[in-house]
Design an enzyme around this catalytic site. Structure first.
Site, PDB file in Angstrom:
ATOM      1  N   GLY A 156      -0.716 -10.842   5.828  1.00 13.04           N
ATOM      2  CA  GLY A 156      -0.037 -11.103   4.564  1.00 13.04           C
ATOM      3  C   GLY A 156       1.413 -10.715   4.663  1.00 13.04           C
TER       4      GLY A 156
ATOM      5  N   LYS B  71       4.013   9.630   0.704  1.00 13.34           N
ATOM      6  CA  LYS B  71       3.892   8.260   0.209  1.00 13.34           C
ATOM      7  C   LYS B  71       2.798   8.165  -0.853  1.00 13.34           C
ATOM      8  CE  LYS B  71       3.409   3.435   1.408  1.00 13.34           C
ATOM      9  NZ  LYS B  71       3.138   2.397   2.405  1.00 13.34           N
TER      10      LYS B  71
END
Length: 326
Positions: free
Chosen positions: A9, A204
């Site tokens: 993707g 993150k």
């Protein structure tokens, strides 16, 4: 060196183009119109300073590609366990699985040491599909920083960032980590090998854990939810609970919560991936980004009242939209 990107993707496609440009032996696993476009026209990457289209080797059936040296997994976390059997033709005796998936990774407690060594996480690896299907010794961790999107089939738009931090579960600087780092660096990507990759995972995760569900619930962009006093307080509460969990697991945070939230605000009017998934009717990454931290809270006997509340709300929101099945 043969490299297969499973899930070509936005992020996987971006990496694939950069590797192909550098002459690497790279292949991509994709499906549907995106795969058809790649086969017919190549894969196009649009960057700030121009664009390029490169021919790529792409397939839906991994059996067409054969055993690889590295399989880089760039799917959404909930999409990986069901396709583990499909990946079998890519895995040879010495294949390394590179886990470039958001959230708490399924291998988190492999070679961590201590009383939780070998613990498996049902929230991210139901039925131990990856632990048993790949085997944790094959895994090389990866924290993905670039932002990109598929603007149309066969076309990737790069938004920002080019770093893919790598790390062994035991923190060693292995030959396989260095070799992949060199291949990615040759492709113009930053790929440092980190001795404490779990620290980066948590920094993150701080943002994904809080910003994603809050934005999905409120439809507020990052600049708004990080500066509105109410939603900033909710994000802070979630992050502080996560920090307590992580520090019990030996994680060291290089920045504090306020700086992390300010960093989110600085991104600007960005719609998080969870909000985008909700709008587009795609399954939402709730378990890997939020449920996993709740599970770790229970493992470490750490209360998570704010995380529990937001998790309950966003889970129901997703269920009402038909985008979460647990």
């Amino acid at each position: 060196m043969k490299i297969c990107i499973f899930g070509a993707g936005a992020i996987g496609g971006y990496m694939g183009v950069k590797l192909a440009q550098a002459g690497a032996e790279v292949s991509l696993v994709a499906r549907g119109p995106h795969l058809k476009a790649m086969k017919e026209h190549g894969l196009r990457l649009i960057e700030e300073d121009g664009e390029v289209t490169v021919p790529v080797t792409a397939a839906e059936d991994p059996a067409e590609l054969g055993p690889q040296d590295y399989v880089i997994v760039t799917l959404k976390a909930h999409s990986v366990p069901p396709v583990v059997p499909k990946m079998a033709p890519l895995i040879g005796e010495h294949t390394t699985i590179v886990s470039g998936v958001n959230g708490v990774p399924w291998w988190y407690f492999h070679k961590i040491g201590g009383p939780l060594e070998g613990t498996r996480l049902a929230s991210v690896d139901p039925g131990d599909a990856q632990w048993n299907g790949f085997g944790p010794d094959r895994v090389l961790g990866c924290v993905v920083y670039p932002a990109a999107e598929v603007t149309e089939p066969g076309v990737i738009k790069h938004i920002e960032g080019n770093r893919f931090s790598l790390g062994e579960p035991d923190g060693s600087k292995s030959e396989r980590a260095v070799a992949l780092s060199q291949a990615l660096s040759a492709a113009g990507l930053k790929a440092p090998v980190r001795p404490r990759l779990r620290d980066e995972i948590w920094v993150k995760l701080w943002g994904n854990l809080s910003f994603n569900p809050i934005s999905a619930l409120t439809h507020a962009t990052l600049d708004v939810l990080c500066t509105d006093p109410g939603t900033r307080a909710v994000a802070r509460g979630m992050m502080l609970e996560a920090q307590e969990i992580a520090e019990k697991l030996g994680v060291k945070f290089p920045i504090d919560v306020e700086k992390r939230i300010d960093g989110g605000a600085a991104v600007g009017a960005h719609r998080t991936s969870m909000w985008q998934d909700l709008d587009m009717g795609r399954p939402m990454e709730i378990d890997a980004l939020v449920g996993s931290v709740q599970e770790l809270g229970r493992l470490t006997e750490t209360p998570t009242p704010t995380i529990d509340t937001v998790l309950a709300l966003v889970t129901l929101r997703a269920r009402m939209a038909g985008l979460y099945h647990g």
